[in-house]
Design an enzyme around this catalytic site. Structure first.
Site, PDB file in Angstrom:
ATOM      1  N   HIS A   1       0.890  -1.192  -0.002  1.00  0.00           N
ATOM      2  CA  HIS A   1      -0.046  -0.231  -0.083  1.00  0.00           C
ATOM      3  C   HIS A   1       0.765   1.102   0.011  1.00  0.00           C
ATOM      4  CE1 HIS A   1       0.705   0.975   4.364  1.00  0.00           C
ATOM      5  NE2 HIS A   1       0.921  -0.136   4.521  1.00  0.00           N
TER       6      HIS A   1
ATOM      7  N   ASP B   1       6.452   2.335   6.547  1.00  0.00           N
ATOM      8  CA  ASP B   1       4.839   1.748   6.455  1.00  0.00           C
ATOM      9  C   ASP B   1       4.201   2.726   5.463  1.00  0.00           C
ATOM     10  OD1 ASP B   1       2.614   0.035   6.474  1.00  0.00           O
ATOM     11  OD2 ASP B   1       2.122   1.307   8.711  1.00  0.00           O
TER      12      ASP B   1
ATOM     13  N   GLU C   1      -4.767   0.518   2.499  1.00  0.00           N
ATOM     14  CA  GLU C   1      -4.670  -0.418   3.338  1.00  0.00           C
ATOM     15  C   GLU C   1      -5.015  -0.108   4.938  1.00  0.00           C
ATOM     16  OE1 GLU C   1      -2.501  -3.052   6.268  1.00  0.00           O
ATOM     17  OE2 GLU C   1      -2.269  -1.032   5.956  1.00  0.00           O
ATOM     18  N   GLU C   2      -4.586   1.164   5.167  1.00  0.00           N
ATOM     19  CA  GLU C   2      -4.615   1.376   6.501  1.00  0.00           C
ATOM     20  C   GLU C   2      -5.937   1.570   7.004  1.00  0.00           C
ATOM     21  OE1 GLU C   2      -2.272   1.359   8.370  1.00  0.00           O
ATOM     22  OE2 GLU C   2      -0.134   2.135   7.353  1.00  0.00           O
TER      23      GLU C   2
ATOM     24  N   GLU D   1       5.165  -5.024   3.563  1.00  0.00           N
ATOM     25  CA  GLU D   1       5.085  -4.066   5.121  1.00  0.00           C
ATOM     26  C   GLU D   1       6.195  -4.326   5.542  1.00  0.00           C
ATOM     27  OE1 GLU D   1       2.668  -2.955   6.271  1.00  0.00           O
ATOM     28  OE2 GLU D   1       0.860  -3.440   4.974  1.00  0.00           O
TER      29      GLU D   1
ATOM     30  N   HIS E   1       3.257   4.092  12.616  1.00  0.00           N
ATOM     31  CA  HIS E   1       1.840   4.758  13.066  1.00  0.00           C
ATOM     32  C   HIS E   1       2.170   5.955  14.181  1.00  0.00           C
ATOM     33  CE1 HIS E   1      -0.796   1.521  11.419  1.00  0.00           C
ATOM     34  NE2 HIS E   1       0.087   1.791  10.528  1.00  0.00           N
TER      35      HIS E   1
END
Ligand SMILES: [Zn+2]
Length: 412
Positions: free
Chosen positions: A108, A137, A171-172, A196, A381
């Protein structure tokens, strides 16, 4: 996504690739991979400095243009595919080879960060670590894909039948607009590699699935001061239900059910007539959805406040990428390749969910899926997210050698 890693023991695998071995490092490939690193870091800066949160159509569009152009430069046939309801589009590239195996590389390009984040903390490098929103990410992962395909092309590796690259924009937020495409393309693949970020020299051989348990209670409103006895208090009933439902998980099966959201009433002087709660559910075994639903249905029959109505519904989000021998085997092949560099790779199971759950079909056991193929990094994140630039060349080496190895007709 990334949280706790559980080390997974690797089943001893014996197979053609494992037994023939390739202990000798491909020095020319490693030299070529190292040579690409400065350009890789410049591209990483470019991508990280474009905000591309899952809802940011403008930023996603800019990254999409970048990725599509690079794929065209690599000689791929490129399609841009809408992914409603997602704000961004999918970038799909296909290369034709001369062999029989279909291989897909996917990752992603959305991030969890909002507009303005990249301006606040733009790409920067300290020693061997790169920082910035989405650096590991998964913008680093997207570039591992592009640069590895470039290395493969330079070296004339075309033993696959088709090499497909899929970049998805959502994706998130659960891949709502891309999951069908992932399923459809994956059904035609022999191998799917997902980029990932691993936390260290690891690859991911299983991930958990995600569901929500939605609980709601209907009661009867009444004045809390003058006539509380005429009400049916939904807040008290839902509290009772949550206590009763607190052990829906099954540690032996790796299922967790955690109550995280509770809502009831909004005024102190009204007995609330409605209450709702949500539990986050993670599972590695898909049959746990039905088991949790059945257990919950039974448990909620027992009420504390007569006259209230209670309902519970397990809502399925992302399927698990279940632990399976073929992925363990592929992890062993990856480790064998890393051993050529004097390194090793540890296969792990992750408790978060990724698109691997959509790529892998537990019924057919196909295709063979391996996740965690991206750039090494951690603290994702968060504002401390970092990527290990020392992992760039080894990770490029790994994917390029895998493309070379898996594309051989006798690689199964
Ligand atoms: Zn990710």
């Amino acid at each position: 996504m990334r949280k706790n890693a559980m080390l997974t023991l690797l089943a001893a695998a014996s197979c053609f690739i494992c037994s023939t071995g390739f202990a000798q490092a491909d020095d020319a490939l490693m030299t070529a991979a190292n040579k690409k690193k400065p350009e890789f870091v410049r591209d990483l800066a470019t991508l990280v400095n474009i905000d591309s949160g899952t809802d940011d159509a403008k930023g996603l569009g800019q990254v999409e243009t970048f990725l599509a152009q690079r794929l065209k430069d690599l000689g791929a046939k490129v399609e841009i595919v809408a992914a409603p309801p997602s704000a961004g589009k999918m970038v799909l590239g296909t290369l034709q080879g001369k062999g029989t195996k279909n291989i897909m590389l996917m990752i992603h390009f959305d991030t969890v960060f909002g507009v303005g984040e990249a301006a606040k903390r733009p790409f920067r490098v300290e020693a061997n670590k790169a920082f910035g929103p989405g650096v590991a990410d998964a913008k680093g992962g997207a570039l591992i894909v592009l640069y590895a395909v470039d290395l493969a092309r330079e070296r004339g590796i075309d033993g696959y039948k088709t090499l497909t690259v899929l970049f998805n924009p959502d994706e998130e937020k659960g891949s709502a607009g891309s999951r069908e495409m992932i399923r459809k393309l994956s059904a035609d693949q022999d191998y799917v590699l997902i980029y990932e970020p691993p936390e260290a020299e690891r690859v991911t051989v299983s991930t958990n699935g995600i569901a929500h348990v939605n609980l709601s209670v209907k009661g009867l409103a009444s004045h809390a001061g003058s006539a509380p006895e005429k009400g049916r208090n939904a807040a008290i009933e839902i509290s009772n239900q949550i206590v009763q439902l607190k052990d829906l998980g099954d540690p032996a099966k790796g299922t967790t059910v955690s109550w995280t959201v509770i809502q009831a009433g909004d005024r102190a002087n009204i007995i609330p007539d409605k209450a709702s709660a949500i539990a986050d559910m993670r599972m590695s075994d898909l049959s746990e959805i039905a088991r949790v639903q059945a257990d919950a249905d039974k448990i909620v029959q027992k009420k504390l406040i007569p006259g209230t109505e209670v309902s519970v519904k397990v809502e399925y989000g992302r399927p698990p990428f279940s632990k399976n021998p073929a992925s363990d085997h592929l992890a062993a092949v990856a480790d064998k390749i890393y051993k050529e560099l004097g390194k090793s790779i540890v296969p792990v199971g992750m408790r978060y969910g990724t698109d691997a759950g959509f790529a892998y079909n537990p019924k057919s056991g196909k295709p063979v899926v391996l996740d965690g193929m991206g750039i090494v990094g951690d603290r994702i994140h968060s504002s401390d997210e970092w990527a290990d630039l020392d992992s760039v060349a080894p990770r490029l080496y790994l994917t390029t050698r895998l493309l070379e190895t898996l594309a051989k007709p006798d690689s199964e």
